[in-house]
Design a protein around this motif. Structure first.
Motif, mmCIF file in Angstrom:
data_model
loop_
_atom_site.group_PDB
_atom_site.id
_atom_site.type_symbol
_atom_site.label_atom_id
_atom_site.label_comp_id
_atom_site.label_asym_id
_atom_site.label_seq_id
_atom_site.Cartn_x
_atom_site.Cartn_y
_atom_site.Cartn_z
ATOM 1 N N GLY A 1 -3.236 6.334 52.077
ATOM 2 C CA GLY A 1 -3.676 7.487 51.287
ATOM 3 C C GLY A 1 -3.067 8.785 51.801
ATOM 4 O O GLY A 1 -2.615 9.626 51.019
ATOM 5 N N ALA A 2 -3.038 8.933 53.117
ATOM 6 C CA ALA A 2 -2.443 10.136 53.714
ATOM 7 C C ALA A 2 -0.953 10.214 53.385
ATOM 8 O O ALA A 2 -0.431 11.279 53.056
ATOM 9 N N ALA A 3 -0.272 9.074 53.466
ATOM 10 C CA ALA A 3 1.163 9.056 53.146
ATOM 11 C C ALA A 3 1.390 9.361 51.670
ATOM 12 O O ALA A 3 2.335 10.087 51.325
ATOM 13 N N GLN A 4 0.536 8.840 50.795
ATOM 14 C CA GLN A 4 0.667 9.132 49.369
ATOM 15 C C GLN A 4 0.462 10.622 49.107
ATOM 16 O O GLN A 4 1.183 11.216 48.303
ATOM 17 N N ASN A 5 -0.503 11.231 49.784
ATOM 18 C CA ASN A 5 -0.728 12.670 49.640
ATOM 19 C C ASN A 5 0.484 13.466 50.112
ATOM 20 O O ASN A 5 0.873 14.459 49.492
ATOM 21 N N LYS A 6 1.093 13.024 51.207
ATOM 22 C CA LYS A 6 2.272 13.706 51.728
ATOM 23 C C LYS A 6 3.428 13.603 50.730
ATOM 24 O O LYS A 6 4.111 14.595 50.460
ATOM 25 N N LEU A 7 3.629 12.414 50.173
ATOM 26 C CA LEU A 7 4.699 12.242 49.188
ATOM 27 C C LEU A 7 4.440 13.077 47.942
ATOM 28 O O LEU A 7 5.370 13.642 47.363
ATOM 29 N N GLU A 8 3.196 13.188 47.539
ATOM 30 C CA GLU A 8 2.857 14.015 46.379
ATOM 31 C C GLU A 8 3.140 15.488 46.660
ATOM 32 O O GLU A 8 3.661 16.207 45.807
ATOM 33 N N ALA A 9 2.820 15.932 47.874
ATOM 34 C CA ALA A 9 3.098 17.322 48.252
ATOM 35 C C ALA A 9 4.598 17.585 48.260
ATOM 36 O O ALA A 9 5.059 18.638 47.791
ATOM 37 N N VAL A 10 5.378 16.644 48.767
ATOM 38 C CA VAL A 10 6.837 16.780 48.773
ATOM 39 C C VAL A 10 7.350 16.843 47.339
ATOM 40 O O VAL A 10 8.202 17.676 47.004
ATOM 41 N N SER A 11 6.809 15.985 46.482
ATOM 42 C CA SER A 11 7.215 15.975 45.070
ATOM 43 C C SER A 11 6.900 17.310 44.397
ATOM 44 O O SER A 11 7.724 17.860 43.662
ATOM 45 N N ASP A 12 5.706 17.828 44.671
ATOM 46 C CA ASP A 12 5.326 19.133 44.105
ATOM 47 C C ASP A 12 6.255 20.238 44.591
ATOM 48 O O ASP A 12 6.682 21.095 43.810
ATOM 49 N N ALA A 13 6.588 20.220 45.879
ATOM 50 C CA ALA A 13 7.482 21.238 46.436
ATOM 51 C C ALA A 13 8.873 21.139 45.815
ATOM 52 O O ALA A 13 9.502 22.165 45.508
ATOM 53 N N LEU A 14 9.348 19.915 45.602
ATOM 54 C CA LEU A 14 10.667 19.746 44.975
ATOM 55 C C LEU A 14 10.652 20.223 43.521
ATOM 56 O O LEU A 14 11.642 20.793 43.049
#
Length: 182
Positions: free
Chosen positions: A142-155
């Motif tokens: 879940g933490a990794a999915q949140n991190k990937l989502e944050a990266v996606s949002d930033a991109l």
């Protein structure tokens, strides 16, 4: 693809967790002295079936041809999320280590053979330890999915800003060319 990998691993671990919970319930039931030997044999058969299912499920869990749960320590997975190495997200090897229900099966077999409260209590404790490990892995996913989502949002924000800047530059060039033409 990274989120898909994590979703696949999470789905497998959720099924494993459900099976461990059922095994725990059955061992707890078996520790009750009201069951006959035939009843306990049926309980043990379901426990064996559940633990075998965990072994089969995790042994065959793959994503894009890569085994998800392999080895005692697992294998870390690095996902490229940007243009530089520092943009990568590394998923810890603890998420992908082998689930290994075979050791638990040995503990449960011993508890049913000796049929003592202490042995059955120790089996329940071992199951609880396995369930805690699975819960921790799901939390890490879940933490990794949140991190990937944050990266996606930033991109996405970066893409929007770059498109806006490019539009401003092109619009300025058109205005300048129009003025020169006149």
């Amino acid at each position: 693809a990274g989120n898909d990998l994590l979703s696949t691993a999470e789905g497998v671990l959720e099924v494993v967790s459900t099976n461990y919970q059922r095994v725990r319930d059955l061992v707890e039931q078996a520790s009750n002295g009201t069951y006959t030997t035939a009843d306990r044999t049926k309980i043990k058969a379901e426990i064996d079936s559940r633990l075998d299912e965990i072994e089969t499920l995790t042994a065959n869990a793959t994503f894009n041809g890569k085994k998800l749960f392999a080895g005692t320590n697992g294998t870390a997975v690095t996902l490229q999320t940007g243009t530089t190495k520092s943009d990568n997200v590394t998923l810890g090897s603890s998420i992908f280590k082998d689930v290994d229900a075979s050791a638990l099966k040995t503990t449960v077999d011993g508890a049913f053979t000796t049929n003592t409260y202490t042995a059955l209590s120790n089996a329940i404790s071992s199951i609880d330890t396995k369930m805690t490990d699975i819960t921790q892995r799901v939390s890490d996913i879940g933490a990794a999915q949140n991190k990937l989502e944050a990266v996606s949002d930033a991109l996405t924000v970066q893409e929007t800003n770059l498109s806006s800047a490019m539009s401003t530059i092109k619009d300025a060039d058109v205005a300048e060319e129009s003025a020169s033409y006149v």
